[in-house]
Design an enzyme around this catalytic site. Structure first.
Site, PDB file in Angstrom:
ATOM      1  N   GLN A 183       0.829  -1.199   0.000  1.00  0.00           N
ATOM      2  CA  GLN A 183       0.000   0.000   0.000  1.00  0.00           C
ATOM      3  C   GLN A 183       0.864   1.249   0.000  1.00  0.00           C
ATOM      4  O   GLN A 183       1.943   1.279   0.568  1.00  0.00           O
ATOM      5  CB  GLN A 183      -0.995   0.020   1.152  1.00  0.00           C
ATOM      6  CG  GLN A 183      -0.431   0.299   2.516  1.00  0.00           C
ATOM      7  CD  GLN A 183      -1.507   0.218   3.584  1.00  0.00           C
ATOM      8  OE1 GLN A 183      -2.382  -0.642   3.554  1.00  0.00           O
ATOM      9  NE2 GLN A 183      -1.448   1.118   4.548  1.00  0.00           N
ATOM     10  N   GLY A 184       0.340   2.254  -0.689  1.00  0.00           N
ATOM     11  CA  GLY A 184       1.028   3.527  -0.773  1.00  0.00           C
ATOM     12  C   GLY A 184       0.023   4.654  -0.651  1.00  0.00           C
ATOM     13  O   GLY A 184      -1.193   4.442  -0.722  1.00  0.00           O
ATOM     14  N   TYR A 185       0.553   5.854  -0.500  1.00  0.00           N
ATOM     15  CA  TYR A 185      -0.291   7.026  -0.278  1.00  0.00           C
ATOM     16  C   TYR A 185      -0.104   8.038  -1.395  1.00  0.00           C
ATOM     17  O   TYR A 185       1.000   8.504  -1.642  1.00  0.00           O
ATOM     18  CB  TYR A 185       0.011   7.647   1.094  1.00  0.00           C
ATOM     19  CG  TYR A 185      -0.486   6.729   2.176  1.00  0.00           C
ATOM     20  CD1 TYR A 185      -1.763   6.850   2.682  1.00  0.00           C
ATOM     21  CD2 TYR A 185       0.299   5.667   2.615  1.00  0.00           C
ATOM     22  CE1 TYR A 185      -2.249   5.967   3.623  1.00  0.00           C
ATOM     23  CE2 TYR A 185      -0.173   4.775   3.554  1.00  0.00           C
ATOM     24  CZ  TYR A 185      -1.455   4.930   4.054  1.00  0.00           C
ATOM     25  OH  TYR A 185      -1.947   4.038   4.980  1.00  0.00           O
ATOM     26  N   LEU A 186      -1.209   8.347  -2.073  1.00  0.00           N
ATOM     27  CA  LEU A 186      -1.220   9.383  -3.094  1.00  0.00           C
ATOM     28  C   LEU A 186      -1.297  10.752  -2.427  1.00  0.00           C
ATOM     29  O   LEU A 186      -0.857  11.749  -2.985  1.00  0.00           O
ATOM     30  CB  LEU A 186      -2.402   9.187  -4.036  1.00  0.00           C
ATOM     31  CG  LEU A 186      -2.366   7.879  -4.828  1.00  0.00           C
ATOM     32  CD1 LEU A 186      -3.714   7.610  -5.476  1.00  0.00           C
ATOM     33  CD2 LEU A 186      -1.258   7.916  -5.861  1.00  0.00           C
ATOM     34  N   ASN A 211      -0.282   4.179   9.305  1.00  0.00           N
ATOM     35  CA  ASN A 211       0.389   3.648   8.120  1.00  0.00           C
ATOM     36  C   ASN A 211       0.913   4.759   7.216  1.00  0.00           C
ATOM     37  O   ASN A 211       1.993   4.654   6.648  1.00  0.00           O
ATOM     38  CB  ASN A 211      -0.544   2.720   7.342  1.00  0.00           C
ATOM     39  CG  ASN A 211      -0.653   1.350   7.971  1.00  0.00           C
ATOM     40  OD1 ASN A 211      -0.006   0.416   7.537  1.00  0.00           O
ATOM     41  ND2 ASN A 211      -1.470   1.226   9.006  1.00  0.00           N
TER      42      ASN A 211
END
Length: 155
Positions: A28-31, A142
């Site tokens: 998972q990543g964050y835009l 996270n």
């Protein structure tokens, strides 16, 4: 409005491993990781998700999650500056699902337990393997771990 009510804990011991019913790898990543709103893309197993979360108000916040095509999720992850790698272990206990996130990569060594609740004042039994509650500690979000990994924290 969709709402997430969640408590987060460190683990006191490894006894939880004997209760795990399912384990799934997650990237998972964050835009966007602004405190007022986060936009997360996730690949969980063979499914893609896009999630928008509002600002934390105690242990509650707005949450909107949508399944998206796996190929789209993979492309969106490429836009994220940092991608978390973790395995989520599920434990079903007393009508609740505990999610134990065991981090890898730059967050290796960190294991946290989360429980989602129907209301902020819901009472639940705490398993013997639970340690310190870190629900309000932003270091354990996270989104924060993606930019300030656990392995780089001062000891």
């Amino acid at each position: 409005m969709a709402q997430e009510i969640e408590r987060k804990y460190l683990l006191a011991n490894a006894q939880w491993r004997g209760e795990t019913t399912r384990s799934t790898r997650i990237a998972q990543g964050y835009l966007n990781d602004e405190p007022a709103r986060t936009v997360r893309v996730r690949i969980k197993g063979d499914q893609g998700f896009l999630t928008i979360k509002g600002k934390n108000e105690g242990i509650a916040r707005a949450e909107f999650e949508y399944q998206i095509p796996l190929a789209d999720a993979a492309e969106l992850l490429k836009l994220c500056p940092n991608v978390l790698d973790k395995t989520r272990h599920e434990i079903h206990r007393d009508g609740f699902v505990w999610e134990i996130d065991e981090f890898a990569g730059d967050n290796a060594g960190l294991i946290v337990a989360e429980i989602e609740l129907p209301t902020v004042d819901t009472v639940f039994a705490k398993p013997d393997w639970l340690g310190e509650e870190v629900s309000g500690d932003a270091r354990y979000y996270n989104s924060a771990l993606s930019t300030h990994p656990y392995t780089r924290w001062p000891r």
